[in-house]
Design an enzyme around this catalytic site. Structure first.
Site, short mmCIF file in Angstrom:
data_model
loop_
_atom_site.label_atom_id
_atom_site.label_comp_id
_atom_site.label_asym_id
_atom_site.label_seq_id
_atom_site.Cartn_x
_atom_site.Cartn_y
_atom_site.Cartn_z
N ARG A 16 0.83 -1.21 0.00
CA ARG A 16 0.00 0.00 0.00
C ARG A 16 0.87 1.26 0.00
O ARG A 16 0.98 1.95 -0.99
CB ARG A 16 -0.92 -0.03 1.24
CG ARG A 16 -2.13 0.92 1.16
CD ARG A 16 -1.83 2.38 1.45
NE ARG A 16 -1.23 2.62 2.75
CZ ARG A 16 -0.78 3.82 3.11
NH1 ARG A 16 -0.84 4.85 2.28
NH2 ARG A 16 -0.21 3.99 4.29
N ASP A 17 1.50 1.54 1.11
CA ASP A 17 2.30 2.76 1.25
C ASP A 17 3.45 2.77 0.26
O ASP A 17 3.82 3.82 -0.28
CB ASP A 17 2.83 2.84 2.69
CG ASP A 17 3.27 4.24 3.09
OD1 ASP A 17 2.97 5.18 2.34
OD2 ASP A 17 3.91 4.38 4.15
N HIS A 208 7.20 4.14 12.65
CA HIS A 208 7.10 4.13 11.19
C HIS A 208 8.11 5.18 10.70
O HIS A 208 7.83 6.38 10.74
CB HIS A 208 5.67 4.49 10.79
CG HIS A 208 5.42 4.57 9.32
ND1 HIS A 208 4.49 3.77 8.68
CD2 HIS A 208 5.96 5.35 8.35
CE1 HIS A 208 4.46 4.07 7.38
NE2 HIS A 208 5.35 5.04 7.17
N HIS A 210 10.92 6.80 7.92
CA HIS A 210 11.45 6.93 6.56
C HIS A 210 12.95 7.23 6.64
O HIS A 210 13.44 7.70 7.66
CB HIS A 210 10.70 8.03 5.81
CG HIS A 210 9.33 7.61 5.37
ND1 HIS A 210 8.90 7.70 4.07
CD2 HIS A 210 8.29 7.09 6.06
CE1 HIS A 210 7.65 7.26 3.98
NE2 HIS A 210 7.26 6.88 5.18
N CYS A 241 6.50 9.89 -0.24
CA CYS A 241 5.29 10.59 0.18
C CYS A 241 4.98 11.64 -0.86
O CYS A 241 5.82 12.52 -1.09
CB CYS A 241 5.48 11.23 1.56
SG CYS A 241 4.01 12.16 2.05
N ASN A 250 9.99 4.30 2.92
CA ASN A 250 10.02 3.74 4.27
C ASN A 250 11.31 2.95 4.44
O ASN A 250 11.90 2.49 3.46
CB ASN A 250 8.86 2.76 4.43
CG ASN A 250 7.51 3.40 4.26
OD1 ASN A 250 7.01 4.05 5.15
ND2 ASN A 250 6.92 3.22 3.09
#
Length: 303
Positions: A16-17, A208, A210, A241, A250
């Site tokens: 997803r991300d 989470h 990056h 992002c 990430n």
């Protein structure tokens, strides 16, 4: 070192991300293939897709096809992102195990990202959380920009605590502390986590991170030292992002698993199979995995 967790739970957000910002369409069958490879490698938490307007995130327009195509394994939790009731109503048809709502600790980022204030975003999420919990679906919240924002600069721990309190107030069960643009350093991340722990128990908090400035592993270690044992990572370091110019992906799942295994922290993940999963999606995208551990292990195999 005795305070370090003995095990860690990894949520792979790559499908997803990681894939949402890819310019060229990734077919549903490739996304399904990635999910299957991740669960075969031992991942028990996978963020699969999102239910947002295809106008804003065209890459996720195949959400129904992807969720329908997955061969679900017992013991694996499949989560999806739902920003509003319309998204939730669409998602619930596909029987997700968990939904994710997201808010920003930065007012400017909230306006740029979802066109509303932090308080308004929480009002939007409240009925989603209520509906999900009534249906027996677990609710996870993600707090973006907890240490820095591309528009406001540094974000204070007070803002993080404020958002965590709002999330708790509407019934969000688990909260993720995200360094969305990868500007965080260990002490800043620890302060953001401290602010969150005023509202959530340690077992309900995850990190989470990056890797824009190369700090993601250091920040993961800083979180581990506080007892945090759950982390979002992305296979092959996929992602970025769209609202944070220059933000890299990430932290790579392979790098985090390599570090945890080397520290004697159990993950239940087969690193070789994980590297294969990362190589699978990287080959499709026509680039090398954005993971140092994966690169080193692939080179070792080839050598």
């Amino acid at each position: 070192m005795s305070s370090l967790p003995t095990r860690a739970k990894i949520v792979d957000v790559g499908p997803r991300d990681g894939l949402q910002n890819e310019k060229s369409p990734v077919p549903a069958e490739v996304k399904i293939g990635l999910v299957h490879r991740l669960q075969a490698a031992g991942l028990t938490e996978i963020e699969v897709t999102s239910y947002v307007s295809p106008k804003w995130v065209p890459q996720m327009a195949d959400n129904h096809a992807v969720m329908a195509g997955i061969e679900r394994r017992p013991g694996v939790r499949y989560s999806v992102l739902t920003p509003n009731m319309k998204g939730y109503e669409s998602a619930v048809q596909d029987r997700p195990d968990e939904i994710v709502v997201f808010g920003s600790a930065s007012e400017a980022f909230s306006q740029k990202n979802i066109n509303c204030s932090i308080a308004e975003s929480i009002e939007r999420f409240a009925p989603v959380v209520e509906a999900a919990r009534a249906a027996g679906i677990h609710v996870r919240g993600a707090m973006s920009c907890t240490v820095g924002c591309p528009y406001e600069g540094e974000v204070s721990p007070d803002r993080v605590g404020y958002l965590a309190g709002l999330m708790k107030g509407i019934g969000v069960q688990h909260i993720g502390v995200a360094d969305t643009i990868g500007v965080g350093t260990p002490r800043k991340v620890q302060r953001a986590i401290e602010a969150t722990l005023a509202h959530y128990a340690l077992d309900d908090v995850s990190g989470h991170f990056h890797d824009t400035y190369g700090q993601a592993l250091a920040n993961t270690l800083a979180a581990l030292e506080m007892g945090v044992w759950q982390f979002d990572t992305s296979v092959a370091g996929l992602g970025g992002c769209p609202y944070a110019k220059g933000a890299t992906g990430n932290v790579a799942t392979e790098d985090v698993v390599y570090m945890l295994q080397g520290m004697g922290i159990e993950t239940g993940i087969d690193l070789d199979a994980l590297v294969d999963a990362g190589a699978y999606i990287s080959d499709f995208l026509g680039r090398k995995p954005n993971s140092r551990a994966a690169t080193a292990l692939l080179n070792k195999r080839a050598g």
